[in-house]
Design a protein around this motif. Structure first.
Motif, short mmCIF file in Angstrom:
data_model
loop_
_atom_site.label_atom_id
_atom_site.label_comp_id
_atom_site.label_asym_id
_atom_site.label_seq_id
_atom_site.Cartn_x
_atom_site.Cartn_y
_atom_site.Cartn_z
N VAL A 105 0.84 -1.21 0.00
CA VAL A 105 0.00 0.00 0.00
C VAL A 105 0.87 1.25 0.00
O VAL A 105 0.67 2.18 -0.81
N ILE A 106 1.87 1.30 0.89
CA ILE A 106 2.75 2.47 0.95
C ILE A 106 3.59 2.57 -0.32
O ILE A 106 3.80 3.66 -0.87
N LEU A 108 2.79 1.58 -3.27
CA LEU A 108 1.94 2.05 -4.37
C LEU A 108 1.80 3.57 -4.32
O LEU A 108 1.89 4.25 -5.36
N GLY A 109 1.60 4.12 -3.13
CA GLY A 109 1.50 5.57 -3.01
C GLY A 109 2.78 6.27 -3.42
O GLY A 109 2.76 7.29 -4.13
N LEU A 110 3.92 5.73 -3.00
CA LEU A 110 5.21 6.34 -3.38
C LEU A 110 5.47 6.19 -4.88
O LEU A 110 6.03 7.09 -5.51
N LEU A 112 3.20 6.10 -7.25
CA LEU A 112 2.36 7.09 -7.93
C LEU A 112 2.97 8.48 -7.81
O LEU A 112 2.90 9.29 -8.76
N LEU A 113 3.59 8.77 -6.68
CA LEU A 113 4.25 10.06 -6.50
C LEU A 113 5.46 10.20 -7.41
O LEU A 113 5.63 11.22 -8.10
N THR A 190 9.35 -1.54 1.86
CA THR A 190 8.54 -0.64 1.03
C THR A 190 9.26 -0.18 -0.23
O THR A 190 8.65 -0.13 -1.30
N MET A 194 7.91 -0.46 -4.05
CA MET A 194 7.80 0.78 -4.83
C MET A 194 8.47 0.63 -6.19
O MET A 194 7.93 1.08 -7.22
N ASN A 219 -8.75 11.72 -12.39
CA ASN A 219 -7.61 10.96 -11.87
C ASN A 219 -8.06 9.65 -11.20
O ASN A 219 -7.45 8.60 -11.40
N TRP A 220 -9.14 9.73 -10.40
CA TRP A 220 -9.61 8.52 -9.72
C TRP A 220 -10.15 7.49 -10.71
O TRP A 220 -9.92 6.30 -10.56
N PHE A 223 -7.25 5.85 -12.44
CA PHE A 223 -6.57 4.91 -11.55
C PHE A 223 -7.42 3.64 -11.36
O PHE A 223 -6.89 2.52 -11.41
#
Length: 316
Positions: A105-106, A108-110, A112-113, A190, A194, A219-220, A223
């Motif tokens: 989960v973390i 994936l967020g990184l 995307l960033l 993580t 990533m 965007n949503w 995704f």
């Protein structure tokens, strides 16, 4: 063309045909340079596993070498029925599932960033990858002494800075031992997740994304309907590869909690059985079960990798 000329050419072609190596000989000539590496791999990996498998069928205590005897599957039965060993199996499952899911989960967020363009992206990417490059024991020691220590650790220092002298100063390892191990492993794994997910994001078809945005997708929606389905294989790959390594993790448990306070996983239990209780047969049986579990997970991982390669080949 005379008969003598034809006969002369036939005799000249015979030595050339005889000198040409057979397909089987050419195949062996191609594989021969790889034989030393194959022999070395078998000697280093397979022979010790065979020895471990044989020892697992014996009641063998290192303190009483003359009393060893063949017991068949008794060691495996004890591993699967002993309460402490069953608890270590449950701890291994909880630890693995928590670390892998949180890291995905973390990560994936990184990912995307980092998939966006911004100033200093290369520096940020390098800093985020750094935890994965640390030696596992060094990473565990960092969390144990620099962050968790109740007297001079960073966490309690932050609490003291925010709440003043009356702020609570908890002993993180004693109060939340399993969470302490999980956080250290999540921090270290993580970056691995990533990188896999970032590779998946960069393999998307940009024309498909652009067409969706031209049709009014936000965007949503992009995704949910495009990015996430595309990343499914990469999420599976990251989860399976992470599970293989976390199931076998020993460093964090040994360094942070020494297997106490309910944090002993199966690899640590193998260590206890072998080096502390000197039960070679029991430890070997537990080790074989760990290897079997890792092979099962690795089989699924290889299937996911193969499907990824097939998808990329079909697109090309």
């Amino acid at each position: 063309m005379t008969a003598s000329t034809t006969a002369t050419r036939a005799h000249a072609a015979e030595p050339a045909a005889a000198a040409r190596p057979s397909p089987r000989l050419r195949a062996w000539a191609t594989r021969a340079p790889l034989l030393p590496a194959l022999i070395f791999m078998i000697a280093v990996t397979q022979l010790p596993f065979v020895a471990t498998l044989v020892i697992s069928f014996f009641d063998w205590n290192a303190l009483y070498p003359d009393a060893r005897r063949f017991t068949g599957l008794a060691n495996y039965q004890e591993v699967l029925t002993d309460a402490d060993l069953r608890k270590s199996v449950l701890t291994t499952i909880v630890l693995t599932a928590t670390v892998v899911l949180a890291s995905l989960v973390i990560g994936l967020g990184l990912a995307l960033l980092l998939n966006r363009r911004f100033r200093g992206r290369g520096v940020v990417r390098t800093l985020l990858i750094a935890p994965f490059l640390l030696v596992p024991v060094a990473a565990a020691l960092l969390w144990k002494h620099v962050l968790y220590n109740p007297e001079y650790g960073l966490f309690n220092g932050v609490l003291h800075g925010v709440g003043g002298d009356g702020a609570t100063q908890p002993d993180w390892i004693s109060h939340t031992p399993l969470l302490a191990v999980e956080l250290a492993l999540i921090w270290q794994w993580t970056p691995f997740m990533m990188l896999i997910l970032l590779a998946g994001l960069q393999s998307r078809d940009p024309e498909l994304i652009e067409a969706a945005r031209m049709d009014g997708a936000g965007n949503w929606q992009v995704f949910r309907h495009l990015t996430f389905p595309h990343l499914r294989r990469y999420l599976e790959l990251g989860g399976l590869l992470g599970s293989i390594y976390i199931v076998q993790n020993f460093d964090a448990v040994f360094t942070i909690t020494s297997g106490g306070l309910g944090t002993a996983n199966l690899p640590y239990t193998v260590y206890q059985s072998f080096y502390q209780a000197h039960e070679n047969g029991l430890a070997s049986a537990a080790g074989v079960l760990v290897v079997i579990g890792s092979i099962v997970i690795a089989t699924f991982a290889l299937r996911v990798v193969s499907s990824l390669f097939r998808e990329e080949a079909s697109r090309a």
